[in-house]
Write an enzyme that holds these catalytic residues in place. Structure first.
Site, short mmCIF file in Angstrom:
data_model
loop_
_atom_site.label_atom_id
_atom_site.label_comp_id
_atom_site.label_asym_id
_atom_site.label_seq_id
_atom_site.Cartn_x
_atom_site.Cartn_y
_atom_site.Cartn_z
N GLY A 31 45.55 52.54 40.09
CA GLY A 31 44.59 53.03 39.10
C GLY A 31 43.15 52.75 39.50
O GLY A 31 42.27 53.61 39.33
N GLY B 245 33.48 42.15 42.98
CA GLY B 245 33.55 43.09 41.86
C GLY B 245 32.80 42.66 40.61
O GLY B 245 32.88 43.34 39.59
N LYS C 180 46.27 51.49 32.50
CA LYS C 180 45.19 52.47 32.64
C LYS C 180 45.68 53.91 32.73
O LYS C 180 44.97 54.82 32.32
CB LYS C 180 44.34 52.14 33.87
N SER D 287 40.49 37.43 32.87
CA SER D 287 39.52 38.42 32.43
C SER D 287 38.23 37.77 31.92
O SER D 287 38.27 36.81 31.16
CB SER D 287 40.13 39.26 31.31
P1 ATR Z 1 45.27 48.81 39.72
O1 ATR Z 1 44.93 49.52 38.43
O2 ATR Z 1 44.69 47.44 39.81
O3 ATR Z 1 44.94 49.61 40.93
P2 ATR Z 1 48.06 49.42 40.17
O4 ATR Z 1 47.89 50.84 39.76
O5 ATR Z 1 49.29 48.68 39.75
O6 ATR Z 1 46.85 48.52 39.66
O7 ATR Z 1 47.92 49.34 41.76
C1 ATR Z 1 48.01 48.16 42.49
C2 ATR Z 1 47.62 48.44 43.92
O8 ATR Z 1 47.62 47.22 44.65
C3 ATR Z 1 48.62 49.35 44.64
O9 ATR Z 1 47.90 50.09 45.60
C4 ATR Z 1 49.56 48.33 45.31
O10 ATR Z 1 50.25 48.84 46.44
P3 ATR Z 1 51.67 49.61 46.25
O11 ATR Z 1 51.33 50.96 45.69
O12 ATR Z 1 52.21 49.68 47.62
O13 ATR Z 1 52.47 48.77 45.31
C5 ATR Z 1 48.54 47.32 45.76
N1 ATR Z 1 49.06 45.98 46.04
C6 ATR Z 1 49.49 45.06 45.15
N2 ATR Z 1 49.83 43.92 45.77
C7 ATR Z 1 49.60 44.11 47.10
C8 ATR Z 1 49.74 43.30 48.27
N3 ATR Z 1 50.19 42.04 48.20
N4 ATR Z 1 49.40 43.83 49.46
C9 ATR Z 1 48.95 45.10 49.54
N5 ATR Z 1 48.79 45.91 48.48
C10 ATR Z 1 49.11 45.43 47.27
#
Ligand code: ATR
Length: 488
Positions: A345, A454, A269, A220
């Site tokens: 989120g 970002g 979140k 962060s």
């Molecule tokens: P954030 O607040 O960062 O969006 P989150 O709500 O935990 O965190 O969501 C993580 C997102 O990253 C989700 O869309 C997750 O996909 P799943 O819903 O299928 O779990 C996605 N994600 C995480 N790791 C991934 C990977 N290696 N490849 C593709 N999608 C991934």
């Protein structure tokens, strides 16, 4: 002051420890830490006492030439040596180290000193933010004891910064890691980090505390951003990391420390929303909150009790849309078709803004059920991250936004959608800012796409957080400085 860690010296340097205080010209603590206490001294207790005696011998009348403090562990029995050092004004720090967990900290602080003129030092290893809470409580319960309390490791980092809030006599920092001496693994920061980033010298017991709540928090940039703005605007506040496995631990700690506001990040979140008293329109629409601040109220019975509640807003939304609109030089997303990767989120905040600004979306997620759920809310299209969606994606590829966590540390090689080949005409945004160039973004750049990471979104959302916390505008001049120092 400085601490001479004799256990980190080469054996032939041991001959010079007696001269060190005079050479250093500042008060020095003499410490020879054993391996069992987290140090590097491999010899036996006899050899250690001999070395301690060598450092403390030939005390001079000019106290600046003697060690100002000596760190003696709770089990070390050297009455003759202790008597001698007391006579010449060297103070004893009586230390206890628990490298496993926190144990009974209050009991330790109260019973550690053998004589009242000693300084009690209790070092523990918190395993959760709940353990960190126990550290602050124990400190509050022993206000009259001169002490040093600190938590090691990732969870304890805030106890090093907030030493004044703990009533600690000092805090420790260490120089950059040297090969073979991984002091940083104990959670220590460099003096530069403590002083320049966290403004350690400015923090008093009444400095207002802000922070970031999430897990993990290693990458962060928010502490750098907020502490820089506090410094520039002369605000008596500090912003520290609160890595937490549980939201309840954080909320209890916030009560204990009177935390005034926080940034909320993965994975809290959404979970934080039902715990808020008032939510902004952006939280309601996005279903996620990334910023909370305290509101206090008195009870209705005129007893003067103050209640703390949290209000929340979502600044990811405006941070995202402003950053992207600025990049594509447009006022809204009308007639633009987006593909969104991810449905967590972060994606919710992004999609809610695209909807507000009249864009159209195809939402793709590894787990298509989540994509469907989000898409149906807005009447958008959805799918999984598989070959079936490639045809549709071709029609939704003006702008592609990567919102998943794939590509962050430690999985920096991860690419969330390798099946998709960029044609070079897409604008591609990855909301990850650290690392600045993910594998996905690199692929887009190589294909000739316009790319945006970002970082700009991060700074913009932090600007709105600052406004929400303090009711005033973020100093614009600071932004280019932050970009330079954080992104090179
Ligand atoms: P954030 O607040 O960062 O969006 P989150 O709500 O935990 O965190 O969501 C993580 C997102 O990253 C989700 O869309 C997750 O996909 P799943 O819903 O299928 O779990 C996605 N994600 C995480 N790791 C991934 C990977 N290696 N490849 C593709 N999608 C991934």
């Amino acid at each position: 002051m400085a601490e001479l860690r004799v256990d980190c010296l080469d054996p032939d340097e041991h001959f010079f420890i007696r001269q060190f205080p005079e050479q250093a010209g500042i008060p020095v603590i003499l410490t020879i830490r054993r391996i069992m206490d987290g140090g590097y001294f491999e010899g036996g207790e006899g050899a250690r006492v001999t070395l301690l005696s060598r450092g403390l011998a030939f005390a001079e009348a000019d106290k600046r030439h003697n060690f100002a403090y000596v760190d003696l562990e709770e089990d070390l029995e050297v009455p003759g040596l202790e008597e001698a050092v007391r006579t010449f004004g060297t103070r004893i720090i009586r230390s206890s180290h628990n490298l496993e967990n926190v144990g009974d900290i209050t009991g330790k602080i109260k019973n550690l000193r053998r004589i009242g003129d000693e300084i009690a030092k209790v070092v523990v290893m918190p395993q959760t933010l709940g353990d960190v809470l126990a550290i602050y409580r124990a400190a509050r319960e022993s206000p009259s004891i001169e002490k040093i309390i600190l938590g090691m490791g990732e969870f304890g980092a805030n106890t090093r910064i907030l030493a004044e809030h703990l009533g600690s006599f000092l805090s420790y920092a260490s120089a950059e890691e040297e090969p073979g001496i991984p002091l940083g693994a104990m959670g220590q920061m460099t003096p530069q980090e403590m002083v320049e980033q966290y403004r350690f010298r400015e923090i008093s017991a009444t400095t207002n505390i802000y922070g970031v709540l999430g897990f993990p928090l290693k990458t962060s940039y928010s502490p750098q951003i907020f502490n820089s703005v506090f410094n520039r605007e002369k605000i008596d506040a500090v912003y520290v990391p609160f890595p937490a496995h549980s939201l309840d631990y954080f909320l209890e700690l916030a009560e204990e420390l009177n935390i005034m506001g926080a940034s909320v990040t993965v994975p809290y979140k959404e979970e934080i929303v039902p715990r808020l008293r008032h939510i902004s329109e952006s939280v309601r629409i996005a279903g996620a909150c990334n910023t909370i601040k305290v509101v206090t109220s008195e009870d209705d019975f005129s007893e003067g009790n103050i209640y703390r509640d949290w209000n929340g807003t979502n600044t990811d939304t405006l941070g995202f849309s402003e950053s992207l609109l600025h990049f594509i030089k447009k006022k809204n997303f009308r007639s633009l078709k987006f593909t969104i990767l991810g449905a967590g989120g972060a994606a919710r905040a992004v999609v809610s803004e695209i909807f507000r600004l009249k864009g159209k979306c195809l939402i793709l997620n590894r787990n298509p059920v989540r994509a469907r759920e989000l898409a149906l809310k807005y009447g958008y299209k959805w799918g999984g991250l598989d070959s079936h969606v490639l045809d549709t994606m071709e029609r939704y590829s003006d702008i592609i936004i990567q919102t998943t966590s794939a590509g962050t540390f430690p999985h920096t090689d991860d690419d969330p959608f390798e099946l998709y080949h960029f044609n070079g005409h897409e604008t591609v945004m990855d909301i990850i800012y650290n690392p600045p160039m993910t594998a996905f973004l690199k692929r887009a750049q190589t294909a000739g796409c316009n790319i945006l990471n970002g970082f700009d979104m991060l700074v913009r959302q932090a600007k709105y957080q600052y406004q929400y916390f303090f009711g005033r505008d973020f100093p614009e001049q600071l932004i280019s400085h932050l970009a330079k120092t954080l992104q090179g």
